[in-house]
Design a protein around this motif. Structure first.
Motif, PDB file in Angstrom:
ATOM      1  N   THR A 307       0.817  -1.218   0.000  1.00 10.21           N
ATOM      2  CA  THR A 307       0.000   0.000   0.000  1.00 10.21           C
ATOM      3  C   THR A 307       0.848   1.264   0.000  1.00 10.21           C
ATOM      4  OG1 THR A 307      -0.195   0.084   2.425  1.00 10.21           O
ATOM      5  CG2 THR A 307      -1.866  -1.191   1.224  1.00 10.21           C
ATOM      6  N   THR A 308       2.160   1.116   0.224  1.00 10.24           N
ATOM      7  CA  THR A 308       3.038   2.287   0.212  1.00 10.24           C
ATOM      8  C   THR A 308       3.635   2.552  -1.170  1.00 10.24           C
ATOM      9  OG1 THR A 308       5.029   1.027   0.836  1.00 10.24           O
ATOM     10  CG2 THR A 308       3.644   1.877   2.628  1.00 10.24           C
ATOM     11  N   PHE A 309       3.434   1.641  -2.111  1.00 10.25           N
ATOM     12  CA  PHE A 309       3.986   1.817  -3.456  1.00 10.25           C
ATOM     13  C   PHE A 309       3.137   2.829  -4.230  1.00 10.25           C
ATOM     14  CE2 PHE A 309       5.531  -2.905  -3.535  1.00 10.25           C
ATOM     15  CZ  PHE A 309       6.391  -2.633  -2.479  1.00 10.25           C
ATOM     16  N   VAL A 310       3.780   3.765  -4.877  1.00 13.49           N
ATOM     17  CA  VAL A 310       3.055   4.789  -5.630  1.00 13.49           C
ATOM     18  C   VAL A 310       2.341   4.150  -6.812  1.00 13.49           C
ATOM     19  CG1 VAL A 310       3.267   6.899  -6.988  1.00 13.49           C
ATOM     20  CG2 VAL A 310       4.643   6.604  -4.927  1.00 13.49           C
ATOM     21  N   ASN A 311       1.020   4.267  -6.827  1.00 13.76           N
ATOM     22  CA  ASN A 311       0.197   3.732  -7.916  1.00 13.76           C
ATOM     23  C   ASN A 311       0.517   2.268  -8.228  1.00 13.76           C
ATOM     24  OD1 ASN A 311      -0.974   6.313  -8.230  1.00 13.76           O
ATOM     25  ND2 ASN A 311       0.714   6.963  -9.532  1.00 13.76           N
ATOM     26  N   ASP A 312       0.796   1.499  -7.160  1.00 10.87           N
ATOM     27  CA  ASP A 312       1.042   0.052  -7.242  1.00 10.87           C
ATOM     28  C   ASP A 312       2.335  -0.321  -7.958  1.00 10.87           C
ATOM     29  OD1 ASP A 312      -1.350  -0.238  -5.947  1.00 10.87           O
ATOM     30  OD2 ASP A 312      -2.394  -1.280  -7.565  1.00 10.87           O
ATOM     31  N   SER A 313       3.145   0.667  -8.345  1.00  8.60           N
ATOM     32  CA  SER A 313       4.337   0.335  -9.132  1.00  8.60           C
ATOM     33  C   SER A 313       5.576   0.317  -8.250  1.00  8.60           C
ATOM     34  CB  SER A 313       4.521   1.346 -10.272  1.00  8.60           C
ATOM     35  OG  SER A 313       4.549   2.667  -9.780  1.00  8.60           O
ATOM     36  N   ARG A 314       6.188  -0.868  -8.098  1.00  6.49           N
ATOM     37  CA  ARG A 314       7.464  -0.908  -7.392  1.00  6.49           C
ATOM     38  C   ARG A 314       8.582  -0.518  -8.349  1.00  6.49           C
ATOM     39  NH1 ARG A 314       9.480  -4.432  -2.345  1.00  6.49           N
ATOM     40  NH2 ARG A 314      11.485  -3.376  -2.115  1.00  6.49           N
ATOM     41  N   HIS A 315       8.595  -1.113  -9.545  1.00  7.31           N
ATOM     42  CA  HIS A 315       9.537  -0.713 -10.587  1.00  7.31           C
ATOM     43  C   HIS A 315       8.731  -0.245 -11.792  1.00  7.31           C
ATOM     44  CE1 HIS A 315      13.328  -3.098  -9.106  1.00  7.31           C
ATOM     45  NE2 HIS A 315      12.841  -2.268  -8.204  1.00  7.31           N
ATOM     46  N   HIS A 316       9.091   0.934 -12.324  1.00 11.12           N
ATOM     47  CA  HIS A 316       8.308   1.520 -13.417  1.00 11.12           C
ATOM     48  C   HIS A 316       9.251   2.244 -14.374  1.00 11.12           C
ATOM     49  CE1 HIS A 316       5.479   4.157 -15.532  1.00 11.12           C
ATOM     50  NE2 HIS A 316       4.507   3.369 -15.129  1.00 11.12           N
ATOM     51  N   GLY A 317       9.624   1.574 -15.437  1.00 10.94           N
ATOM     52  CA  GLY A 317      10.509   2.154 -16.439  1.00 10.94           C
ATOM     53  C   GLY A 317      11.426   1.084 -17.001  1.00 10.94           C
ATOM     54  N   LEU A 318      11.382   0.904 -18.332  1.00  7.39           N
ATOM     55  CA  LEU A 318      12.140  -0.163 -18.955  1.00  7.39           C
ATOM     56  C   LEU A 318      12.501   0.258 -20.378  1.00  7.39           C
ATOM     57  CD1 LEU A 318      12.963  -3.131 -18.195  1.00  7.39           C
ATOM     58  CD2 LEU A 318      10.874  -3.873 -19.348  1.00  7.39           C
ATOM     59  N   SER A 319      13.779   0.135 -20.724  1.00  5.67           N
ATOM     60  CA  SER A 319      14.208   0.427 -22.093  1.00  5.67           C
ATOM     61  C   SER A 319      15.275  -0.584 -22.491  1.00  5.67           C
ATOM     62  CB  SER A 319      14.746   1.862 -22.216  1.00  5.67           C
ATOM     63  OG  SER A 319      15.942   2.027 -21.475  1.00  5.67           O
ATOM     64  N   MET A 320      15.595  -0.603 -23.799  1.00  5.04           N
ATOM     65  CA  MET A 320      16.573  -1.561 -24.311  1.00  5.04           C
ATOM     66  C   MET A 320      17.542  -0.851 -25.236  1.00  5.04           C
ATOM     67  SD  MET A 320      15.927  -5.131 -26.433  1.00  5.04           S
ATOM     68  CE  MET A 320      14.985  -5.868 -25.095  1.00  5.04           C
ATOM     69  N   SER A 321      18.810  -1.231 -25.161  1.00  3.26           N
ATOM     70  CA  SER A 321      19.809  -0.662 -26.066  1.00  3.26           C
ATOM     71  C   SER A 321      19.458  -1.046 -27.502  1.00  3.26           C
ATOM     72  CB  SER A 321      21.205  -1.162 -25.700  1.00  3.26           C
ATOM     73  OG  SER A 321      21.267  -2.582 -25.769  1.00  3.26           O
ATOM     74  N   PRO A 322      19.810  -0.222 -28.479  1.00  8.77           N
ATOM     75  CA  PRO A 322      19.441  -0.505 -29.871  1.00  8.77           C
ATOM     76  C   PRO A 322      19.910  -1.852 -30.390  1.00  8.77           C
ATOM     77  CG  PRO A 322      20.172   1.768 -29.647  1.00  8.77           C
ATOM     78  CD  PRO A 322      20.444   1.097 -28.334  1.00  8.77           C
ATOM     79  N   ASP A 323      21.042  -2.356 -29.878  1.00  4.27           N
ATOM     80  CA  ASP A 323      21.526  -3.659 -30.339  1.00  4.27           C
ATOM     81  C   ASP A 323      20.838  -4.828 -29.633  1.00  4.27           C
ATOM     82  OD1 ASP A 323      22.641  -3.646 -27.789  1.00  4.27           O
ATOM     83  OD2 ASP A 323      24.719  -3.518 -28.488  1.00  4.27           O
ATOM     84  N   GLY A 324      19.958  -4.521 -28.675  1.00  3.53           N
ATOM     85  CA  GLY A 324      19.210  -5.555 -27.985  1.00  3.53           C
ATOM     86  C   GLY A 324      19.977  -6.309 -26.920  1.00  3.53           C
ATOM     87  N   LYS A 325      21.183  -5.858 -26.596  1.00  2.00           N
ATOM     88  CA  LYS A 325      22.019  -6.607 -25.650  1.00  2.00           C
ATOM     89  C   LYS A 325      21.803  -6.207 -24.190  1.00  2.00           C
ATOM     90  CE  LYS A 325      25.746  -7.581 -28.951  1.00  2.00           C
ATOM     91  NZ  LYS A 325      27.189  -7.428 -29.251  1.00  2.00           N
ATOM     92  N   LYS A 326      21.298  -5.002 -23.959  1.00  2.00           N
ATOM     93  CA  LYS A 326      21.165  -4.530 -22.580  1.00  2.00           C
ATOM     94  C   LYS A 326      19.752  -3.996 -22.341  1.00  2.00           C
ATOM     95  CE  LYS A 326      25.535  -5.199 -21.554  1.00  2.00           C
ATOM     96  NZ  LYS A 326      26.483  -4.097 -21.308  1.00  2.00           N
ATOM     97  N   LEU A 327      19.272  -4.217 -21.127  1.00  2.00           N
ATOM     98  CA  LEU A 327      18.018  -3.635 -20.658  1.00  2.00           C
ATOM     99  C   LEU A 327      18.343  -2.622 -19.569  1.00  2.00           C
ATOM    100  CD1 LEU A 327      16.076  -6.968 -20.437  1.00  2.00           C
ATOM    101  CD2 LEU A 327      15.192  -4.999 -21.692  1.00  2.00           C
ATOM    102  N   CYS A 328      17.578  -1.574 -19.502  1.00  2.00           N
ATOM    103  CA  CYS A 328      17.743  -0.577 -18.451  1.00  2.00           C
ATOM    104  C   CYS A 328      16.458  -0.528 -17.645  1.00  2.00           C
ATOM    105  CB  CYS A 328      18.048   0.792 -19.061  1.00  2.00           C
ATOM    106  SG  CYS A 328      18.258   2.107 -17.825  1.00  2.00           S
ATOM    107  N   VAL A 329      16.587  -0.643 -16.335  1.00  2.00           N
ATOM    108  CA  VAL A 329      15.430  -0.762 -15.457  1.00  2.00           C
ATOM    109  C   VAL A 329      15.398   0.388 -14.462  1.00  2.00           C
ATOM    110  CG1 VAL A 329      14.211  -2.252 -13.830  1.00  2.00           C
ATOM    111  CG2 VAL A 329      15.625  -3.269 -15.630  1.00  2.00           C
ATOM    112  N   ALA A 330      14.231   1.030 -14.367  1.00  2.28           N
ATOM    113  CA  ALA A 330      14.017   2.062 -13.348  1.00  2.28           C
ATOM    114  C   ALA A 330      13.390   1.391 -12.132  1.00  2.28           C
ATOM    115  CB  ALA A 330      13.101   3.163 -13.881  1.00  2.28           C
ATOM    116  N   GLY A 331      14.159   1.306 -11.046  1.00  9.07           N
ATOM    117  CA  GLY A 331      13.675   0.701  -9.799  1.00  9.07           C
ATOM    118  C   GLY A 331      12.988   1.756  -8.948  1.00  9.07           C
TER     119      GLY A 331
END
Length: 416
Positions: A307-331
């Motif tokens: 109930t303390t998570f903002v709008n139910d989101s613990r992690h919100h944000g995800l992108s990928m490098s153009p070559d598809g090798k890396k993911l970037c995560v917003a915790g």
């Protein structure tokens, strides 16, 4: 002088005159305009502005846009309508965390002349002329709140979620004319066009402002699903309910509310976050199953009380490098961002970030750029090293960050 000789001299004189005039005519022709400049748009949700940053390098700010130039007019309409006023105040006191939400998402037109903005508290989408700051067109969405958008690969269409209308509108980006409308699950959120522009994926997240967050109360959150829409007919072609897919791998207590998501370059895999979870999933489209689960570290200072998570989101944000090798995560609730190797799912350094709310890719593809809504800045993280490159101050509560274009010589519109 003979007639034939006079005709020859006249022709020669005319030819010389034309030859002499040609350089002057060429010099008078307007020079072709320079190609639009690539930039990053940062939506400052609570402030009602969008900062425009360089898309690479030091990401320095080059200007700012007022995305609510019609605020007085919109507020007059809301104050005159009791139902709209109640909806406006509900947004302020729930998803807005006590603030009005003036910009959720934004995309520029391909020529860099305008930026299209979804405005949650005003339940609309507007196109703003980047030179004058004036509104080109306005489209009210169904219901009382506008949310995430997506732009088609050719830049001609923009899709926007009507989060209380349980629909996604697809608009002509130049005119604001509705091209189509499709039904979704409850509280549509993220939108993604496929690379060929044929399909639109819409993710609905259900009720995120209630306190019924315990796993056994999951049924109260509503109809959460991915709706696959034909982007020509705007008809539903498929529904993907992650509930069954999560249950199949023994995760019955996990939410099936798909939050930010990103396709692999070949669109064979979908990586997505869900409510309450500190990590993400890999979904194989061909086999229709979740193939891998990545659990990321918890911040010891973050409560596990859902109930303390903002709008139910613990992690919100995800992108990928153009070559598809890396993911970037917003915790988001864990106050960090990290780059994850896609092959091994091993995370890199945890880069401290205050309530990071989104992740995108820099113009040169070398960095992940996250919005730190807790400290009003955006931070670039190098995909190769996982290390922080730079942080740049922006406006109040940055959320969505999108690549776009402005005129080569663009500067902020004047106050007038």
């Amino acid at each position: 002088m003979s007639v034939s000789r006079r005709r020859h001299l006249c022709s020669l004189t005319a030819a010389l005159a034309l030859t002499t005039a040609l350089p002057a005519t060429a010099a008078a022709a307007p020079a072709p305009s320079a190609a639009p400049r690539e930039v990053l748009f940062v939506g400052n949700n609570w402030e009602g502005t969008a900062d425009v940053l360089k898309s690479t390098g030091d990401f320095a700010r080059i200007g700012r846009i007022d995305v609510v130039p019609d605020k007085a007019e919109r507020m007059a309409e809301i104050n005159a309508d009791p139902i709209r006023w109640i909806a406006f105040m509900t947004i302020r006191n729930s998803v807005g965390e006590g603030h009005d939400q003036f910009v959720d998402d934004m995309y520029s037109t391909p020529d860099g002349r305008s930026v299209v903005v979804s405005r949650p508290s005003f339940a609309d989408v507007v196109s703003i002329d980047l030179a004058s700051g004036r509104i080109n067109w306005r489209f009210p969405v169904s219901g009382f709140r506008a949310d995430h958008m997506a732009v088609s690969p050719d830049g001609k269409r923009v899709a926007v979620s009507a989060s209380t209308g349980n629909a996604v509108h697809v608009l002509d980006i130049e005119t604001g004319r509705q091209l189509g409308k499709a039904a979704t699950g409850d509280k549509p959120h993220e939108n993604i066009f496929t690379k060929d522009g044929k399909y639109l994926y819409n993710m609905s997240i259900g009720e995120v402002n209630t306190q019924t967050d315990a796993p056994w109360l999951d049924w109260t959150k509503g109809d959460r699903r991915i709706t696959v829409i034909d982007a020509t007919t705007y008809q539903q072609v498929k529904v993907i309910d992650m509930r069954a897919r999560l249950d199949a791998i023994g995760l019955k207590d996990f939410s099936d509310a798909v939050r930010p998501a990103v396709f692999s370059p070949d669109e064979s895999k979908l990586y997505f976050q869900v409510s309450f979870f500190h990590g993400f999933f890999e979904y194989d489209l061909a086999t229709d199953r979740i193939t891998r689960t990545k659990t990321l570290p918890k911040n010891p200072a973050t409560s596990d009380d859902r109930t303390t998570f903002v709008n139910d989101s613990r992690h919100h944000g995800l992108s990928m490098s153009p070559d598809g090798k890396k993911l970037c995560v917003a915790g988001t609730m864990d106050d960090y961002a990290t780059v994850v190797d896609r092959a091994t799912l091993q995370e890199g350094p945890l880069v401290t970030a205050a309530k990071p709310y989104w992740a995108t890719v820099s113009g040169d593809g070398k960095s992940c750029v996250v919005s730190e809504s807790g400290t009003d800045q955006v931070t670039a993280i190098n995909f190769a090293t996982g290390r922080k490159v730079v942080s740049v101050p922006v406006g109040d509560h940055p959320q969505r960050v999108r690549l776009g274009r402005v005129a080569a010589d663009w500067s902020s519109p004047s106050a007038s």
